[in-house]
Design an enzyme around this catalytic site. Sequence first.
Site, PDB file in Angstrom:
ATOM      1  N   HIS A 222       8.531  -0.667  -7.973  1.00 16.12           N
ATOM      2  CA  HIS A 222       7.974  -0.792  -9.327  1.00 16.12           C
ATOM      3  C   HIS A 222       7.650   0.600  -9.847  1.00 16.12           C
ATOM      4  O   HIS A 222       7.450   1.532  -9.078  1.00 16.12           O
ATOM      5  CB  HIS A 222       6.720  -1.675  -9.295  1.00 16.12           C
ATOM      6  CG  HIS A 222       7.051  -3.132  -9.178  1.00 16.12           C
ATOM      7  ND1 HIS A 222       6.953  -4.014 -10.222  1.00 16.12           N
ATOM      8  CD2 HIS A 222       7.527  -3.861  -8.129  1.00 16.12           C
ATOM      9  CE1 HIS A 222       7.332  -5.225  -9.829  1.00 16.12           C
ATOM     10  NE2 HIS A 222       7.690  -5.159  -8.552  1.00 16.12           N
TER      11      HIS A 222
ATOM     12  N   ASN B 233       9.332  -3.391 -12.816  1.00 13.46           N
ATOM     13  CA  ASN B 233      10.210  -2.824 -11.788  1.00 13.46           C
ATOM     14  C   ASN B 233      10.880  -1.574 -12.350  1.00 13.46           C
ATOM     15  O   ASN B 233      11.035  -1.435 -13.560  1.00 13.46           O
ATOM     16  CB  ASN B 233      11.328  -3.810 -11.435  1.00 13.46           C
ATOM     17  CG  ASN B 233      10.810  -5.102 -10.873  1.00 13.46           C
ATOM     18  OD1 ASN B 233      10.309  -5.932 -11.590  1.00 13.46           O
ATOM     19  ND2 ASN B 233      10.923  -5.268  -9.573  1.00 13.46           N
TER      20      ASN B 233
ATOM     21  N   CYS C  73       3.729  -8.411 -11.362  1.00 14.95           N
ATOM     22  CA  CYS C  73       3.443  -9.548 -10.497  1.00 14.95           C
ATOM     23  C   CYS C  73       2.100 -10.106 -10.912  1.00 14.95           C
ATOM     24  O   CYS C  73       1.091  -9.402 -10.888  1.00 14.95           O
ATOM     25  CB  CYS C  73       3.412  -9.144  -9.021  1.00 14.95           C
ATOM     26  SG  CYS C  73       2.905 -10.510  -7.976  1.00 14.95           S
TER      27      CYS C  73
ATOM     28  N   ARG D 196      13.605 -12.945 -12.685  1.00 15.17           N
ATOM     29  CA  ARG D 196      12.506 -13.534 -11.889  1.00 15.17           C
ATOM     30  C   ARG D 196      11.252 -12.638 -11.965  1.00 15.17           C
ATOM     31  O   ARG D 196      10.284 -12.971 -12.616  1.00 15.17           O
ATOM     32  CB  ARG D 196      12.963 -13.732 -10.428  1.00 15.17           C
ATOM     33  CG  ARG D 196      12.061 -14.646  -9.611  1.00 15.17           C
ATOM     34  CD  ARG D 196      10.836 -13.967  -9.036  1.00 15.17           C
ATOM     35  NE  ARG D 196      11.141 -12.776  -8.245  1.00 15.17           N
ATOM     36  CZ  ARG D 196      10.216 -11.933  -7.815  1.00 15.17           C
ATOM     37  NH1 ARG D 196       8.936 -12.127  -8.095  1.00 15.17           N
ATOM     38  NH2 ARG D 196      10.548 -10.862  -7.117  1.00 15.17           N
ATOM     39  N   ASP D 197      11.317 -11.467 -11.367  1.00 18.85           N
ATOM     40  CA  ASP D 197      10.136 -10.595 -11.307  1.00 18.85           C
ATOM     41  C   ASP D 197       9.710 -10.212 -12.724  1.00 18.85           C
ATOM     42  O   ASP D 197       8.511 -10.082 -13.014  1.00 18.85           O
ATOM     43  CB  ASP D 197      10.482  -9.324 -10.509  1.00 18.85           C
ATOM     44  CG  ASP D 197       9.300  -8.754  -9.744  1.00 18.85           C
ATOM     45  OD1 ASP D 197       8.166  -9.178 -10.009  1.00 18.85           O
ATOM     46  OD2 ASP D 197       9.515  -7.859  -8.904  1.00 18.85           O
TER      47      ASP D 197
HETATM   48  N1  COA Z   1       7.673 -25.069  -5.507  1.00 22.60           N
HETATM   49  C1  COA Z   1       7.092 -25.956  -6.343  1.00 22.60           C
HETATM   50  N2  COA Z   1       5.918 -26.548  -6.086  1.00 22.60           N
HETATM   51  C2  COA Z   1       5.299 -26.233  -4.932  1.00 22.60           C
HETATM   52  C3  COA Z   1       5.847 -25.329  -4.031  1.00 22.60           C
HETATM   53  C4  COA Z   1       7.079 -24.730  -4.347  1.00 22.60           C
HETATM   54  N3  COA Z   1       7.648 -23.831  -3.561  1.00 22.60           N
HETATM   55  N4  COA Z   1       5.026 -25.220  -2.979  1.00 22.60           N
HETATM   56  C5  COA Z   1       3.985 -26.029  -3.224  1.00 22.60           C
HETATM   57  N5  COA Z   1       4.147 -26.640  -4.399  1.00 22.60           N
HETATM   58  C6  COA Z   1       3.265 -27.599  -5.059  1.00 22.60           C
HETATM   59  C7  COA Z   1       2.759 -28.683  -4.147  1.00 22.60           C
HETATM   60  O1  COA Z   1       3.671 -29.727  -4.089  1.00 22.60           O
HETATM   61  C8  COA Z   1       1.462 -29.074  -4.826  1.00 22.60           C
HETATM   62  O2  COA Z   1       1.749 -29.863  -5.953  1.00 22.60           O
HETATM   63  P1  COA Z   1       0.716 -30.948  -6.504  1.00 22.60           P
HETATM   64  O3  COA Z   1      -0.526 -30.213  -6.911  1.00 22.60           O
HETATM   65  O4  COA Z   1       1.437 -31.559  -7.663  1.00 22.60           O
HETATM   66  O5  COA Z   1       0.504 -31.872  -5.350  1.00 22.60           O
HETATM   67  C9  COA Z   1       0.942 -27.744  -5.338  1.00 22.60           C
HETATM   68  O6  COA Z   1       2.090 -26.897  -5.474  1.00 22.60           O
HETATM   69  C10 COA Z   1      -0.074 -27.097  -4.419  1.00 22.60           C
HETATM   70  O7  COA Z   1       0.460 -27.058  -3.120  1.00 22.60           O
HETATM   71  P2  COA Z   1      -0.281 -26.338  -1.915  1.00 22.60           P
HETATM   72  O8  COA Z   1       0.572 -26.445  -0.705  1.00 22.60           O
HETATM   73  O9  COA Z   1      -1.705 -26.836  -1.837  1.00 22.60           O
HETATM   74  O10 COA Z   1      -0.214 -24.864  -2.362  1.00 22.60           O
HETATM   75  P3  COA Z   1      -1.298 -23.873  -2.988  1.00 22.60           P
HETATM   76  O11 COA Z   1      -2.027 -24.460  -4.143  1.00 22.60           O
HETATM   77  O12 COA Z   1      -2.083 -23.331  -1.874  1.00 22.60           O
HETATM   78  O13 COA Z   1      -0.303 -22.773  -3.577  1.00 22.60           O
HETATM   79  C11 COA Z   1       1.891 -21.768  -3.488  1.00 22.60           C
HETATM   80  C12 COA Z   1       0.615 -22.096  -2.746  1.00 22.60           C
HETATM   81  C13 COA Z   1       2.694 -20.864  -2.614  1.00 22.60           C
HETATM   82  C14 COA Z   1       2.623 -23.054  -3.780  1.00 22.60           C
HETATM   83  C15 COA Z   1       1.562 -21.107  -4.842  1.00 22.60           C
HETATM   84  O14 COA Z   1       0.570 -20.157  -4.659  1.00 22.60           O
HETATM   85  C16 COA Z   1       2.786 -20.456  -5.437  1.00 22.60           C
HETATM   86  O15 COA Z   1       3.723 -21.102  -5.859  1.00 22.60           O
HETATM   87  N6  COA Z   1       2.778 -19.141  -5.529  1.00 22.60           N
HETATM   88  C17 COA Z   1       3.890 -18.420  -6.085  1.00 22.60           C
HETATM   89  C18 COA Z   1       3.584 -17.010  -6.062  1.00 22.60           C
HETATM   90  C19 COA Z   1       4.651 -16.195  -6.735  1.00 22.60           C
HETATM   91  O16 COA Z   1       5.614 -16.658  -7.296  1.00 22.60           O
HETATM   92  N7  COA Z   1       4.422 -14.895  -6.667  1.00 22.60           N
HETATM   93  C20 COA Z   1       5.274 -13.973  -7.302  1.00 22.60           C
HETATM   94  C21 COA Z   1       6.460 -13.612  -6.483  1.00 22.60           C
HETATM   95  S1  COA Z   1       6.146 -12.681  -5.022  1.00 22.60           S
HETATM   96 ZN    ZN Z   2       8.336  -6.922  -7.519  1.00 21.40          ZN
END
Ligand code: COA
Ligand code: ZN
Length: 304
Positions: free
Chosen positions: A209, A249, A240, A13-14
């Site tokens: 990390h 990491n 990240c 994942r990471d």
């Molecule tokens: N899994 C899959 N899709 C997701 C989701 C999830 N957990 N949460 C939201 N979405 C989708 C929504 O359905 C929406 O889809 P659409 O554009 O097709 O309608 C889209 O993502 C945007 O949703 P929204 O609630 O407006 O979120 P956002 O654009 O503000 O983004 C996150 C927020 C959290 C969804 C996004 O920033 C994210 O996935 N970040 C992951 C960060 C990550 O993995 N970091 C590394 C690990 S710490």
């Molecule tokens: Zn990490």
Amino acid sequence: MTDRIIITDVGPRDGLQNQLKILATDERVALVRAIADAGVSQIEVGSFVSPKAVPAMAGTDQVFAGLRDQPEYSATSLALIPNMKGYQLARDAGAKMVTMVLYASDGMAQKNAAMSMAEAEAVTVDILNCAREDGIEVVATVAVAFECPFDGPTDPAVVENVVARFMAYGADQVVLADTIGAAHPQQVRDLTAALVAEHGAERLGCHFHDTRAMGLANVFAAVESGVRRFDSSIAGLGGCPFAPGASGNVSTDDVAMMLAQMGFETGIDLGKLMLASDLAARLTGTAPGGRAKPWLQNYLLKTA
Ligand code: COA
Ligand code: ZN
């Protein structure tokens, strides 16, 4: 203090989320299986996040499906989630453990999950309530527990408060994440010693990390405080995409070797771990491998 240490390999994942090359489902499954075959206790096999935000983690449900034939793999598999939608997707995919991300800064909470710290906490409480009904374990990981790339150094009191709340809410584990690899061992020892004194070590973990080459020293500092759960990544894969300056990491290769030499029981077979490390390097073309890997491979060859 127990001499058993639980390692969670977060490489699939990471590690993979930060690669230019996006792996196919069967490659991701093969990497998880290789890590599990080496005896690693837990593996973060992917995340349920927006595929637009992290394209490499699209199809994590397929990775879970690819592991389903062998219950021992699914039993050790975790999924990272940023919100309730991620929880529901992880549950539907058959995850028995999820890692929900909390934050020690608002800057990181906004960048990573488009929430405030308080919003992420409120969602995590809802997730804990659902997970109790669904029979799913929840790891609450506190991102930027030492320093934030947006808001600067983290006040330890902020971390102590969030840890105390989620210990009280009954999170199965609470993990301090040094998301950008900025912590130094003295800082780690002070914070982990205080937390172990307050809550015991049973449910406390650390995620380091190696950005500034202090990953292994930080693991040691936390071990000295009594921490017995660590995240690390196969071959040092990692980073990240939302935290500028974060590198890989601390590698499972180095952590497992150090802990074995110190007499701790991790359940890891170092020879098989090297096979998983080689596979990570082959699949990604970038995984550096643990810093001790050349020595370790040579040593294992000689003693085989
Ligand atoms: N899994 C899959 N899709 C997701 C989701 C999830 N957990 N949460 C939201 N979405 C989708 C929504 O359905 C929406 O889809 P659409 O554009 O097709 O309608 C889209 O993502 C945007 O949703 P929204 O609630 O407006 O979120 P956002 O654009 O503000 O983004 C996150 C927020 C959290 C969804 C996004 O920033 C994210 O996935 N970040 C992951 C960060 C990550 O993995 N970091 C590394 C690990 S710490
Ligand atoms: Zn990490």
